[in-house]
Design a protein around this motif. Structure first.
Motif, PDB file in Angstrom:
ATOM      1  N   ALA A   1       0.898  -1.325   0.017  1.00 42.35           N
ATOM      2  CA  ALA A   1       0.046   0.002   0.028  1.00 42.35           C
ATOM      3  C   ALA A   1       0.776   1.209   0.059  1.00 42.35           C
ATOM      4  O   ALA A   1       1.995   1.241   0.429  1.00 42.35           O
ATOM      5  CB  ALA A   1      -0.824   0.042   1.109  1.00 42.35           C
ATOM      6  N   ARG A   2       0.439   2.224  -0.641  1.00 41.97           N
ATOM      7  CA  ARG A   2       1.088   3.501  -0.787  1.00 41.97           C
ATOM      8  C   ARG A   2       1.095   4.144   0.724  1.00 41.97           C
ATOM      9  O   ARG A   2       0.112   4.157   1.350  1.00 41.97           O
ATOM     10  CB  ARG A   2       0.336   4.524  -1.594  1.00 41.97           C
ATOM     11  N   THR A   3       2.064   4.687   1.070  1.00 44.43           N
ATOM     12  CA  THR A   3       2.210   5.247   2.575  1.00 44.43           C
ATOM     13  C   THR A   3       2.726   6.764   2.517  1.00 44.43           C
ATOM     14  O   THR A   3       2.454   7.415   3.315  1.00 44.43           O
ATOM     15  CB  THR A   3       3.191   4.513   3.320  1.00 44.43           C
ATOM     16  N   GLU A   4       3.024   7.336   1.264  1.00 46.44           N
ATOM     17  CA  GLU A   4       3.514   8.777   1.038  1.00 46.44           C
ATOM     18  C   GLU A   4       2.942   9.303  -0.153  1.00 46.44           C
ATOM     19  O   GLU A   4       2.748   8.501  -1.118  1.00 46.44           O
ATOM     20  CB  GLU A   4       5.074   8.732   1.020  1.00 46.44           C
ATOM     21  N   ILE A   5       2.752  10.543  -0.259  1.00 45.60           N
ATOM     22  CA  ILE A   5       2.508  11.252  -1.497  1.00 45.60           C
ATOM     23  C   ILE A   5       3.771  11.581  -2.121  1.00 45.60           C
ATOM     24  O   ILE A   5       4.882  11.860  -1.838  1.00 45.60           O
ATOM     25  CB  ILE A   5       2.018  12.571  -1.087  1.00 45.60           C
ATOM     26  N   ASP A   6       3.732  11.185  -3.709  1.00 44.52           N
ATOM     27  CA  ASP A   6       4.903  11.214  -4.624  1.00 44.52           C
ATOM     28  C   ASP A   6       4.405  12.665  -5.516  1.00 44.52           C
ATOM     29  O   ASP A   6       3.481  12.175  -6.379  1.00 44.52           O
ATOM     30  CB  ASP A   6       4.976  10.086  -5.280  1.00 44.52           C
ATOM     31  N   HIS A   7       4.892  13.647  -4.948  1.00 44.13           N
ATOM     32  CA  HIS A   7       4.541  14.828  -5.854  1.00 44.13           C
ATOM     33  C   HIS A   7       5.074  14.774  -7.369  1.00 44.13           C
ATOM     34  O   HIS A   7       4.327  15.577  -8.071  1.00 44.13           O
ATOM     35  CB  HIS A   7       4.988  16.083  -5.017  1.00 44.13           C
ATOM     36  N   GLY A   8       5.658  13.982  -7.589  1.00 41.99           N
ATOM     37  CA  GLY A   8       6.376  13.794  -9.060  1.00 41.99           C
ATOM     38  C   GLY A   8       5.592  12.641  -9.749  1.00 41.99           C
ATOM     39  O   GLY A   8       5.793  12.514 -11.133  1.00 41.99           O
ATOM     40  N   ASP A   9       4.613  12.119  -9.028  1.00 45.01           N
ATOM     41  CA  ASP A   9       4.021  10.798  -9.767  1.00 45.01           C
ATOM     42  C   ASP A   9       2.871  11.360 -10.672  1.00 45.01           C
ATOM     43  O   ASP A   9       2.276  12.519 -10.439  1.00 45.01           O
ATOM     44  CB  ASP A   9       3.346  10.143  -8.694  1.00 45.01           C
ATOM     45  N   ARG A  10       2.500  10.854 -11.647  1.00 41.62           N
ATOM     46  CA  ARG A  10       1.373  11.042 -12.702  1.00 41.62           C
ATOM     47  C   ARG A  10       0.095  11.020 -12.368  1.00 41.62           C
ATOM     48  O   ARG A  10      -0.994  11.452 -12.400  1.00 41.62           O
ATOM     49  CB  ARG A  10       1.653  10.364 -13.897  1.00 41.62           C
ATOM     50  N   ASP A  11      -0.052  10.102 -10.960  1.00 43.31           N
ATOM     51  CA  ASP A  11      -1.507   9.877 -10.309  1.00 43.31           C
ATOM     52  C   ASP A  11      -1.442  10.999  -9.499  1.00 43.31           C
ATOM     53  O   ASP A  11      -0.890  11.628  -8.769  1.00 43.31           O
ATOM     54  CB  ASP A  11      -1.153   8.583  -9.452  1.00 43.31           C
ATOM     55  N   PRO A  12      -2.896  11.683  -9.697  1.00 41.63           N
ATOM     56  CA  PRO A  12      -3.256  12.886  -9.005  1.00 41.63           C
ATOM     57  C   PRO A  12      -3.207  12.715  -7.540  1.00 41.63           C
ATOM     58  O   PRO A  12      -3.286  11.827  -6.853  1.00 41.63           O
ATOM     59  CB  PRO A  12      -4.837  13.110  -9.603  1.00 41.63           C
ATOM     60  N   LEU A  13      -2.727  13.893  -6.949  1.00 40.08           N
ATOM     61  CA  LEU A  13      -2.553  13.738  -5.460  1.00 40.08           C
ATOM     62  C   LEU A  13      -3.709  13.506  -4.660  1.00 40.08           C
ATOM     63  O   LEU A  13      -3.461  12.693  -3.772  1.00 40.08           O
ATOM     64  CB  LEU A  13      -2.036  15.268  -4.746  1.00 40.08           C
ATOM     65  N   TYR A  14      -4.863  13.776  -5.129  1.00 37.32           N
ATOM     66  CA  TYR A  14      -6.089  13.576  -4.339  1.00 37.32           C
ATOM     67  C   TYR A  14      -6.320  11.811  -4.231  1.00 37.32           C
ATOM     68  O   TYR A  14      -6.513  11.365  -3.259  1.00 37.32           O
ATOM     69  CB  TYR A  14      -7.400  14.344  -4.767  1.00 37.32           C
ATOM     70  N   ARG A  15      -5.896  11.178  -5.592  1.00 35.29           N
ATOM     71  CA  ARG A  15      -5.984   9.796  -5.689  1.00 35.29           C
ATOM     72  C   ARG A  15      -4.917   9.180  -4.574  1.00 35.29           C
ATOM     73  O   ARG A  15      -5.163   8.106  -4.119  1.00 35.29           O
ATOM     74  CB  ARG A  15      -5.892   9.233  -6.975  1.00 35.29           C
ATOM     75  N   GLN A  16      -3.907   9.693  -4.684  1.00 36.90           N
ATOM     76  CA  GLN A  16      -2.656   9.347  -3.713  1.00 36.90           C
ATOM     77  C   GLN A  16      -3.191   9.312  -2.445  1.00 36.90           C
ATOM     78  O   GLN A  16      -3.009   8.235  -1.619  1.00 36.90           O
ATOM     79  CB  GLN A  16      -1.414  10.079  -4.073  1.00 36.90           C
ATOM     80  N   LEU A  17      -3.767  10.369  -1.954  1.00 33.11           N
ATOM     81  CA  LEU A  17      -4.003  10.590  -0.444  1.00 33.11           C
ATOM     82  C   LEU A  17      -5.152   9.554  -0.254  1.00 33.11           C
ATOM     83  O   LEU A  17      -5.345   8.938   0.954  1.00 33.11           O
ATOM     84  CB  LEU A  17      -4.549  11.815  -0.352  1.00 33.11           C
ATOM     85  N   ALA A  18      -6.237   9.510  -1.009  1.00 32.30           N
ATOM     86  CA  ALA A  18      -7.423   8.580  -0.972  1.00 32.30           C
ATOM     87  C   ALA A  18      -6.490   7.071  -0.841  1.00 32.30           C
ATOM     88  O   ALA A  18      -7.151   6.455   0.053  1.00 32.30           O
ATOM     89  CB  ALA A  18      -8.228   8.529  -2.202  1.00 32.30           C
ATOM     90  N   ASP A  19      -5.754   6.420  -1.499  1.00 34.05           N
ATOM     91  CA  ASP A  19      -5.157   5.298  -1.568  1.00 34.05           C
ATOM     92  C   ASP A  19      -4.398   5.148  -0.212  1.00 34.05           C
ATOM     93  O   ASP A  19      -4.587   4.044   0.418  1.00 34.05           O
ATOM     94  CB  ASP A  19      -3.952   5.224  -2.626  1.00 34.05           C
ATOM     95  N   ILE A  20      -3.878   6.354   0.437  1.00 36.49           N
ATOM     96  CA  ILE A  20      -3.149   6.170   1.752  1.00 36.49           C
ATOM     97  C   ILE A  20      -4.295   5.846   2.901  1.00 36.49           C
ATOM     98  O   ILE A  20      -3.751   5.287   3.663  1.00 36.49           O
ATOM     99  CB  ILE A  20      -2.312   7.465   1.905  1.00 36.49           C
ATOM    100  N   ILE A  21      -5.065   6.596   2.771  1.00 34.83           N
ATOM    101  CA  ILE A  21      -6.018   6.463   3.748  1.00 34.83           C
ATOM    102  C   ILE A  21      -6.995   5.387   3.678  1.00 34.83           C
ATOM    103  O   ILE A  21      -7.235   4.649   4.696  1.00 34.83           O
ATOM    104  CB  ILE A  21      -7.177   7.627   3.965  1.00 34.83           C
ATOM    105  N   ARG A  22      -7.326   4.918   2.455  1.00 40.16           N
ATOM    106  CA  ARG A  22      -7.921   3.463   2.201  1.00 40.16           C
ATOM    107  C   ARG A  22      -7.030   2.371   3.000  1.00 40.16           C
ATOM    108  O   ARG A  22      -7.540   1.519   3.564  1.00 40.16           O
ATOM    109  CB  ARG A  22      -8.037   3.253   0.974  1.00 40.16           C
ATOM    110  N   GLY A  23      -5.618   2.476   2.697  1.00 39.88           N
ATOM    111  CA  GLY A  23      -4.772   1.469   3.228  1.00 39.88           C
ATOM    112  C   GLY A  23      -4.847   1.431   4.568  1.00 39.88           C
ATOM    113  O   GLY A  23      -4.718   0.559   5.298  1.00 39.88           O
ATOM    114  N   GLN A  24      -4.650   2.705   5.276  1.00 42.71           N
ATOM    115  CA  GLN A  24      -4.818   2.727   6.871  1.00 42.71           C
ATOM    116  C   GLN A  24      -5.984   2.179   7.448  1.00 42.71           C
ATOM    117  O   GLN A  24      -6.269   1.529   8.564  1.00 42.71           O
ATOM    118  CB  GLN A  24      -4.695   4.370   7.259  1.00 42.71           C
TER     119      GLN A  24
END
Length: 85
Positions: free
Chosen positions: A2-25
């Protein structure tokens, strides 16, 4: 893993990255059912994102049924949040 950090250079939008982090938690039990999701301010500071990004991520998790709003209290993991994909 599971994703645990935001990657500001990733092509995946930040809001999706954050949702993935919280979903994983939620899925791991780090944020158990009926427990409050960290505040918008805390998420903004921790992940260095805007309030709009946090709002968009929370909207995704609400649409998935993982979290729900309790007026005047905040956002909480639903009773069955861990059981959702």
């Amino acid at each position: 893993m599971a994703r645990t950090e935001i990657d500001h250079g990733d092509r995946d939008p930040l809001y999706r990255q954050l949702a993935d982090i919280i979903r994983g938690q939620i899925g791991s039990g780090e944020i158990p059912p009926r427990r409050a999701v960290p505040s918008k301010r805390m998420l903004r500071q921790r992940y260095e994102v805007s309030a709009r990004t946090v709002d968009a991520a929370m909207a995704i998790l609400r649409a998935e049924g993982l979290i729900e709003a309790e007026p005047g209290k905040g956002l909480f993991v639903t009773e069955h949040g861990q059981q959702k994909p």
